[in-house]
Design a protein around this motif. Sequence first.
Motif, PDB file in Angstrom:
ATOM      1  N   ASN A  63     -36.203 -15.164 -24.941  1.00 10.78           N
ATOM      2  CA  ASN A  63     -35.570 -14.823 -23.663  1.00 10.78           C
ATOM      3  C   ASN A  63     -34.047 -14.705 -23.770  1.00 10.78           C
ATOM      4  O   ASN A  63     -33.322 -15.144 -22.891  1.00 10.78           O
ATOM      5  N   GLY A  64     -33.571 -14.149 -24.868  1.00  8.94           N
ATOM      6  CA  GLY A  64     -32.135 -13.948 -25.040  1.00  8.94           C
ATOM      7  C   GLY A  64     -31.376 -15.159 -25.535  1.00  8.94           C
ATOM      8  O   GLY A  64     -30.154 -15.111 -25.689  1.00  8.94           O
ATOM      9  N   ASN A  65     -32.055 -16.249 -25.798  1.00 11.83           N
ATOM     10  CA  ASN A  65     -31.411 -17.461 -26.300  1.00 11.83           C
ATOM     11  C   ASN A  65     -31.795 -17.702 -27.754  1.00 11.83           C
ATOM     12  O   ASN A  65     -32.955 -17.570 -28.116  1.00 11.83           O
ATOM     13  N   LYS A  66     -30.808 -18.071 -28.548  1.00 14.12           N
ATOM     14  CA  LYS A  66     -31.067 -18.392 -29.953  1.00 14.12           C
ATOM     15  C   LYS A  66     -30.889 -19.884 -30.159  1.00 14.12           C
ATOM     16  O   LYS A  66     -30.001 -20.495 -29.569  1.00 14.12           O
ATOM     17  N   ALA A  67     -31.746 -20.445 -31.002  1.00 13.48           N
ATOM     18  CA  ALA A  67     -31.665 -21.859 -31.352  1.00 13.48           C
ATOM     19  C   ALA A  67     -31.824 -21.994 -32.857  1.00 13.48           C
ATOM     20  O   ALA A  67     -32.585 -21.246 -33.472  1.00 13.48           O
ATOM     21  N   MET A  68     -31.095 -22.932 -33.429  1.00 16.99           N
ATOM     22  CA  MET A  68     -31.147 -23.134 -34.874  1.00 16.99           C
ATOM     23  C   MET A  68     -31.096 -24.624 -35.181  1.00 16.99           C
ATOM     24  O   MET A  68     -30.455 -25.388 -34.461  1.00 16.99           O
ATOM     25  N   ASN A  69     -31.772 -24.989 -36.252  1.00 16.55           N
ATOM     26  CA  ASN A  69     -31.830 -26.381 -36.657  1.00 16.55           C
ATOM     27  C   ASN A  69     -31.845 -26.418 -38.180  1.00 16.55           C
ATOM     28  O   ASN A  69     -32.741 -25.842 -38.806  1.00 16.55           O
ATOM     29  N   PHE A  70     -30.846 -27.070 -38.765  1.00 12.23           N
ATOM     30  CA  PHE A  70     -30.733 -27.146 -40.222  1.00 12.23           C
ATOM     31  C   PHE A  70     -30.453 -28.580 -40.652  1.00 12.23           C
ATOM     32  O   PHE A  70     -29.736 -29.305 -39.951  1.00 12.23           O
ATOM     33  N   PRO A  71     -30.978 -28.967 -41.823  1.00 10.77           N
ATOM     34  CA  PRO A  71     -30.559 -30.247 -42.383  1.00 10.77           C
ATOM     35  C   PRO A  71     -29.043 -30.216 -42.617  1.00 10.77           C
ATOM     36  O   PRO A  71     -28.462 -29.150 -42.842  1.00 10.77           O
ATOM     37  N   ALA A  72     -28.406 -31.375 -42.576  1.00 11.77           N
ATOM     38  CA  ALA A  72     -26.943 -31.466 -42.665  1.00 11.77           C
ATOM     39  C   ALA A  72     -26.376 -30.896 -43.961  1.00 11.77           C
ATOM     40  O   ALA A  72     -25.244 -30.407 -43.979  1.00 11.77           O
ATOM     41  N   ASP A  73     -27.136 -30.911 -45.033  1.00 12.42           N
ATOM     42  CA  ASP A  73     -26.599 -30.479 -46.331  1.00 12.42           C
ATOM     43  C   ASP A  73     -26.840 -28.997 -46.641  1.00 12.42           C
ATOM     44  O   ASP A  73     -26.584 -28.548 -47.753  1.00 12.42           O
ATOM     45  N   ILE A  74     -27.284 -28.216 -45.673  1.00  9.77           N
ATOM     46  CA  ILE A  74     -27.591 -26.797 -45.896  1.00  9.77           C
ATOM     47  C   ILE A  74     -26.416 -25.932 -45.462  1.00  9.77           C
ATOM     48  O   ILE A  74     -25.862 -26.132 -44.385  1.00  9.77           O
ATOM     49  N   GLU A  75     -26.050 -24.961 -46.288  1.00 11.41           N
ATOM     50  CA  GLU A  75     -25.048 -23.954 -45.931  1.00 11.41           C
ATOM     51  C   GLU A  75     -25.748 -22.948 -45.022  1.00 11.41           C
ATOM     52  O   GLU A  75     -26.649 -22.229 -45.458  1.00 11.41           O
ATOM     53  N   ILE A  76     -25.352 -22.876 -43.756  1.00 11.69           N
ATOM     54  CA  ILE A  76     -26.108 -22.103 -42.778  1.00 11.69           C
ATOM     55  C   ILE A  76     -25.733 -20.625 -42.703  1.00 11.69           C
ATOM     56  O   ILE A  76     -26.540 -19.809 -42.269  1.00 11.69           O
ATOM     57  N   ALA A  77     -24.533 -20.248 -43.115  1.00  4.17           N
ATOM     58  CA  ALA A  77     -24.065 -18.866 -42.936  1.00  4.17           C
ATOM     59  C   ALA A  77     -25.027 -17.814 -43.487  1.00  4.17           C
ATOM     60  O   ALA A  77     -25.337 -16.849 -42.780  1.00  4.17           O
ATOM     61  N   PRO A  78     -25.522 -17.946 -44.724  1.00  6.27           N
ATOM     62  CA  PRO A  78     -26.426 -16.901 -45.220  1.00  6.27           C
ATOM     63  C   PRO A  78     -27.742 -16.826 -44.442  1.00  6.27           C
ATOM     64  O   PRO A  78     -28.328 -15.751 -44.298  1.00  6.27           O
ATOM     65  N   HIS A  79     -28.193 -17.948 -43.914  1.00  7.36           N
ATOM     66  CA  HIS A  79     -29.442 -17.957 -43.150  1.00  7.36           C
ATOM     67  C   HIS A  79     -29.255 -17.284 -41.788  1.00  7.36           C
ATOM     68  O   HIS A  79     -30.149 -16.570 -41.323  1.00  7.36           O
TER      69      HIS A  79
END
Length: 108
Positions: A63-79
């Motif tokens: 519905n137009g909203n994005k959510a993300m959840n990553f472990p603290a040690d993960i580099e998120i930019a490429p994902h």
Amino acid sequence: MKTKILTENSRTTQVEAITKSGEYEYQVSYSYDGKELRRLSCNINKVTGNEERTYSGYMSSENGNKAMNFPADIEIAPHITMFESILQEVNEGLAATNKKENRLLITS
């Protein structure tokens, strides 16, 4: 014949897909109602040489909203970049399908 008690309001199509980038595997699940994307989710796993999978994150759009959840040690930019590419590909595919269906309706 038995009387129906349910009135169908909508019907969706569910799609399961997978893509890989480097050592990461993106397990994608999305649903659409024939016209537009309703929701998309993406589980990310790091896959090692011996096929062991390690959870590396989760991303979703609904519905137009994005959510993300990553472990603290993960580099998120490429994902996030991959997620945006996945969303773009799915939306472009749905738009092309809708154009094709509209042409079929006009010529019928």
